[in-house]
Write a protein that holds these residues in place. Sequence first.
Motif, PDB file in Angstrom:
ATOM      1  N   ILE A 179       0.862  -1.187   0.000  1.00  0.00           N
ATOM      2  CA  ILE A 179       0.000   0.000   0.000  1.00  0.00           C
ATOM      3  C   ILE A 179       0.895   1.233   0.000  1.00  0.00           C
ATOM      4  CG2 ILE A 179      -1.682   1.348   1.300  1.00  0.00           C
ATOM      5  CD1 ILE A 179      -2.858  -1.235   2.334  1.00  0.00           C
ATOM      6  N   ALA A 180       0.708   2.076  -1.000  1.00  0.00           N
ATOM      7  CA  ALA A 180       1.451   3.333  -1.096  1.00  0.00           C
ATOM      8  C   ALA A 180       0.492   4.461  -0.747  1.00  0.00           C
ATOM      9  CB  ALA A 180       2.027   3.506  -2.497  1.00  0.00           C
ATOM     10  N   TRP A 181       0.688   5.055   0.414  1.00  0.00           N
ATOM     11  CA  TRP A 181      -0.245   6.049   0.953  1.00  0.00           C
ATOM     12  C   TRP A 181       0.410   7.431   0.896  1.00  0.00           C
ATOM     13  CZ3 TRP A 181      -4.903   4.484   3.738  1.00  0.00           C
ATOM     14  CH2 TRP A 181      -5.650   5.560   4.200  1.00  0.00           C
ATOM     15  N   PHE A 182      -0.173   8.337   0.146  1.00  0.00           N
ATOM     16  CA  PHE A 182       0.370   9.689  -0.006  1.00  0.00           C
ATOM     17  C   PHE A 182      -0.573  10.681   0.677  1.00  0.00           C
ATOM     18  CE2 PHE A 182       2.453   7.246  -3.232  1.00  0.00           C
ATOM     19  CZ  PHE A 182       3.732   7.784  -3.315  1.00  0.00           C
ATOM     20  N   GLU A 183      -0.195  11.070   1.880  1.00  0.00           N
ATOM     21  CA  GLU A 183      -0.962  12.040   2.652  1.00  0.00           C
ATOM     22  C   GLU A 183      -0.550  13.452   2.224  1.00  0.00           C
ATOM     23  OE1 GLU A 183      -3.980  12.795   5.366  1.00  0.00           O
ATOM     24  OE2 GLU A 183      -3.251  10.847   4.667  1.00  0.00           O
ATOM     25  N   GLU A 184      -1.508  14.381   2.292  1.00  0.00           N
ATOM     26  CA  GLU A 184      -1.260  15.767   1.862  1.00  0.00           C
ATOM     27  C   GLU A 184      -0.596  15.780   0.489  1.00  0.00           C
ATOM     28  OE1 GLU A 184      -2.517  18.258   3.326  1.00  0.00           O
ATOM     29  OE2 GLU A 184      -3.165  17.254   5.155  1.00  0.00           O
ATOM     30  N   ALA A 185      -1.204  15.061  -0.440  1.00  0.00           N
ATOM     31  CA  ALA A 185      -0.585  14.845  -1.755  1.00  0.00           C
ATOM     32  C   ALA A 185      -0.555  16.100  -2.608  1.00  0.00           C
ATOM     33  CB  ALA A 185      -1.339  13.732  -2.503  1.00  0.00           C
ATOM     34  N   ALA A 186      -1.275  17.146  -2.224  1.00  0.00           N
ATOM     35  CA  ALA A 186      -1.255  18.371  -3.021  1.00  0.00           C
ATOM     36  C   ALA A 186       0.152  18.950  -3.110  1.00  0.00           C
ATOM     37  CB  ALA A 186      -2.216  19.397  -2.431  1.00  0.00           C
ATOM     38  N   LYS A 187       0.901  18.871  -2.016  1.00  0.00           N
ATOM     39  CA  LYS A 187       2.280  19.377  -2.033  1.00  0.00           C
ATOM     40  C   LYS A 187       3.150  18.526  -2.952  1.00  0.00           C
ATOM     41  CE  LYS A 187       6.161  20.559   1.005  1.00  0.00           C
ATOM     42  NZ  LYS A 187       6.266  21.949   0.542  1.00  0.00           N
ATOM     43  N   THR A 188       2.955  17.220  -2.909  1.00  0.00           N
ATOM     44  CA  THR A 188       3.718  16.334  -3.792  1.00  0.00           C
ATOM     45  C   THR A 188       3.432  16.648  -5.253  1.00  0.00           C
ATOM     46  OG1 THR A 188       3.717  14.567  -2.146  1.00  0.00           O
ATOM     47  CG2 THR A 188       4.111  13.928  -4.433  1.00  0.00           C
ATOM     48  N   ILE A 189       2.163  16.819  -5.590  1.00  0.00           N
ATOM     49  CA  ILE A 189       1.790  17.136  -6.976  1.00  0.00           C
ATOM     50  C   ILE A 189       2.339  18.502  -7.377  1.00  0.00           C
ATOM     51  CG2 ILE A 189      -0.176  17.586  -8.495  1.00  0.00           C
ATOM     52  CD1 ILE A 189      -1.758  15.541  -6.849  1.00  0.00           C
ATOM     53  N   ARG A 190       2.261  19.438  -6.463  1.00  0.00           N
ATOM     54  CA  ARG A 190       2.740  20.788  -6.767  1.00  0.00           C
ATOM     55  C   ARG A 190       4.245  20.809  -7.023  1.00  0.00           C
ATOM     56  NH1 ARG A 190       0.480  22.869  -2.774  1.00  0.00           N
ATOM     57  NH2 ARG A 190       2.225  22.979  -1.324  1.00  0.00           N
ATOM     58  N   GLU A 191       4.977  19.964  -6.315  1.00  0.00           N
ATOM     59  CA  GLU A 191       6.435  19.950  -6.443  1.00  0.00           C
ATOM     60  C   GLU A 191       6.923  19.013  -7.543  1.00  0.00           C
ATOM     61  OE1 GLU A 191       8.419  21.884  -4.900  1.00  0.00           O
ATOM     62  OE2 GLU A 191       7.083  22.769  -3.409  1.00  0.00           O
ATOM     63  N   THR A 192       6.014  18.240  -8.133  1.00  0.00           N
ATOM     64  CA  THR A 192       6.432  17.315  -9.200  1.00  0.00           C
ATOM     65  C   THR A 192       5.646  17.602 -10.473  1.00  0.00           C
ATOM     66  OG1 THR A 192       4.887  15.664  -8.292  1.00  0.00           O
ATOM     67  CG2 THR A 192       7.204  15.505  -7.630  1.00  0.00           C
ATOM     68  N   ASP A 193       4.507  16.946 -10.613  1.00  0.00           N
ATOM     69  CA  ASP A 193       3.702  17.116 -11.817  1.00  0.00           C
ATOM     70  C   ASP A 193       2.276  16.724 -11.489  1.00  0.00           C
ATOM     71  OD1 ASP A 193       2.903  17.620 -14.319  1.00  0.00           O
ATOM     72  OD2 ASP A 193       4.121  16.110 -15.329  1.00  0.00           O
ATOM     73  N   ASP A 194       1.292  17.336 -12.175  1.00  0.00           N
ATOM     74  CA  ASP A 194      -0.098  17.065 -11.836  1.00  0.00           C
ATOM     75  C   ASP A 194      -0.554  15.670 -12.237  1.00  0.00           C
ATOM     76  OD1 ASP A 194      -0.097  17.460 -14.514  1.00  0.00           O
ATOM     77  OD2 ASP A 194      -1.702  18.947 -14.558  1.00  0.00           O
ATOM     78  N   ASP A 195       0.196  14.995 -13.094  1.00  0.00           N
ATOM     79  CA  ASP A 195      -0.158  13.616 -13.437  1.00  0.00           C
ATOM     80  C   ASP A 195       0.918  12.641 -12.982  1.00  0.00           C
ATOM     81  OD1 ASP A 195       1.827  14.280 -15.196  1.00  0.00           O
ATOM     82  OD2 ASP A 195       0.789  13.555 -16.993  1.00  0.00           O
ATOM     83  N   VAL A 196       1.595  12.994 -11.875  1.00  0.00           N
ATOM     84  CA  VAL A 196       2.687  12.158 -11.376  1.00  0.00           C
ATOM     85  C   VAL A 196       2.194  10.777 -10.956  1.00  0.00           C
ATOM     86  CG1 VAL A 196       2.453  13.022  -9.017  1.00  0.00           C
ATOM     87  CG2 VAL A 196       4.653  12.125  -9.782  1.00  0.00           C
ATOM     88  N   PHE A 197       0.910  10.668 -10.537  1.00  0.00           N
ATOM     89  CA  PHE A 197       0.380   9.384 -10.073  1.00  0.00           C
ATOM     90  C   PHE A 197      -0.374   8.619 -11.157  1.00  0.00           C
ATOM     91  CE2 PHE A 197       0.375  11.945  -6.065  1.00  0.00           C
ATOM     92  CZ  PHE A 197       1.326  11.200  -5.388  1.00  0.00           C
ATOM     93  N   THR A 198      -0.523   9.197 -12.323  1.00  0.00           N
ATOM     94  CA  THR A 198      -1.377   8.581 -13.339  1.00  0.00           C
ATOM     95  C   THR A 198      -0.876   7.196 -13.744  1.00  0.00           C
ATOM     96  OG1 THR A 198      -1.996  10.751 -14.183  1.00  0.00           O
ATOM     97  CG2 THR A 198      -2.390   8.859 -15.614  1.00  0.00           C
TER      98      THR A 198
END
Length: 684
Positions: free
Chosen positions: A386-405
């Motif tokens: 299980i890969a759990w990304f809490e407060e993922a908005a910061k992760t997306i903001r610092e990487t890419d908006d489709d980083v998890f696609t």
Amino acid sequence: MPRQQQPAVQLDGGQIGYLQLDPNQHAGGVGEYLLHRVKPYLPPWLVTAGTGVLSVPATMAWGGSAAGAVGLTLASLGLTAATWWAGKNASAQRRLHSAITVAAGTSWFTAASLAGPLAGPLPGLYFIGGAALAGTWNVRQLLRVNPDGTPAGADGGLLEKVGLAKTMVTGAKVQPNKAEFNLQLPGGELTPDDVSKALPRLAGALKVAKNAVRVTPDADDSSRATLTVVPHDLLKAGVPYPGPSHPGGSIADPIHVGIYEDGAYMAMFFPGDADAHRNAMHLLGMGMTGTGKSEGGLTALTETVTRRDVVIWASDPAKAEQTLGPLLPAIDWAALTVDDTKAMITALRAVIPARTSWLAKYGYKQWEPACAETQADGAPGMPYLIAWFEEAAKTIRETDDDVFTGIAQEARSAGVSLVVSLQRASSTQMSTDTRASLGSSWVFGLRDDRDAQFALPDEALDAGAAPQAWRDKKPGYCYLVANGIPEGVWATPGRAYLTPVEEIEWAVVEFADVRAVCDPVTGKAATNAVGPAFTQRTRYPLPALPAAPYDDEGTVYEQEADTVDYHYDLTPEGDGDDVDGWIDPDAELPPVERVVEIAPPEVPPRTKVGKSEAQRIMAEILAEFEAAGLTEVGPADFMAYCDRFHRGRSWVSGQVADMVASGRLKETDDSGRYRIVPLQHTPA
């Protein structure tokens, strides 16, 4: 044969409609059946007969009396006036009919009481006029339904008033705080969508909350639906976490995270199940600040760390240890910085094909509990991931908006579940491809109905789900739309358990020997992808906790849901002072070795510069990259300097696209990466 109507089902706010019953269920012979059929039409005839019978003693008491004549006349006029006044809220037709009936009946009774029921034309008026009046009420009763048995007229019930005329209630199930009505809609005139649109009016008419009224369409018949009304909120008090639902069990067992309004467990399933026709779950967690979203996540993770065949990778670059702190010793890889989170995402992309190959090698079409066991050739098993990304908005903001696609589209077949939790899954925060790939959603209070559309499917919204009604006023209230959850439950409100830190720490320690460790296949793929970021990841020691609430046979003591108390025993087992684990309450506390920041420092507000100034700053940043020897850049590189122009990712991506169009940047084979074209070679 027309179907018999019983009185309308009543709620506090008004009647829902008429309940159609099968007359055969009352049949116990011809006589009983005929009596049952005639019984609804008897009241007018009984009143007529009673009036004639009562006239005999009335004649004996007041016959020829002047005072009796005055009293009976005044009573007749008063009763007629009272009938007219009482019918002011009824239809004009019903009001007039009632007043005429009372006036005629009381007039005959007055005359019969003074002169005798057999005097003059009174017998004829009684038998002809009385029968005619009783017959008019029978006719009126027959005309209240059409030949198909559907209610008609102005008194057809609450459903007609809210725009659902001709709708029948064909069945009802009433519980102490929940009522379900089976609706038969008029074919070709109304659909379940019309019922959904009428829900706000129904809620107002019944005087309940907006999301206390829901509708569930019939999957096989579009002319049928089930209306659910919950008059009182039984979730207000909240329920403490009652302890592990399947201690030491498999991650394939349901994860209990809360309760529904009717007291049923709210549970989610991570792995897929071919027999149940259920796919593995990717979960979108969404809720505005203060809605209990993070606390709900902690409950789900606490349940997960009590299972034997699952490994957790978790990320929270925004709050770091503030949220995940108590769980860190049970998490295989905790990424609490942006750099570590980026490494985790890279590793996830690498482990997916490695895990898929392993599953194919041993003949598994998807992950199942047997995968975690030692295989026939002696190879170690592969736990679920299980890969759990809490407060993922910061992760997306610092990487890419489709980083998890890509991960969301490919991970299910590899025995990996992705959980992305953030406050608002709008298109400016997360790509629509990612949102569509997550599939399941756990939604807490939201700001408005537009936010609800980002997380909940149309079926749940049409059925009455309204997380915007809670906003941040009811922490823990939520909807769960996930694999394995029947569609009819998607719009049912629930509330996540309240899980104190002590419960989390106990679960972390008690099941430390049960939990799985990262398997060699996953570990090797992650090492090859990110090297030291994985091999040297921080491992957190277990906290020292007292004994857990288990008996000698390892069974959890059963406890009431609202009085969870583990009664930790802190008393030493011996008489001496050297008992292991005994803490002297009079001893001085050890010196502070580490200070954990529990909240990010306040950052002064940034001033948004003008468009031309921001473009100039972008050009300067690109020149700095070029001067530093960089040959490739992407939007994420510019976002690291966003303080200088205070613009969002979409604006930065647009500027990068303009640079590509002008020839300053050139696309590469890697998505989101661009080669810098030296300035002197840029086309004029």
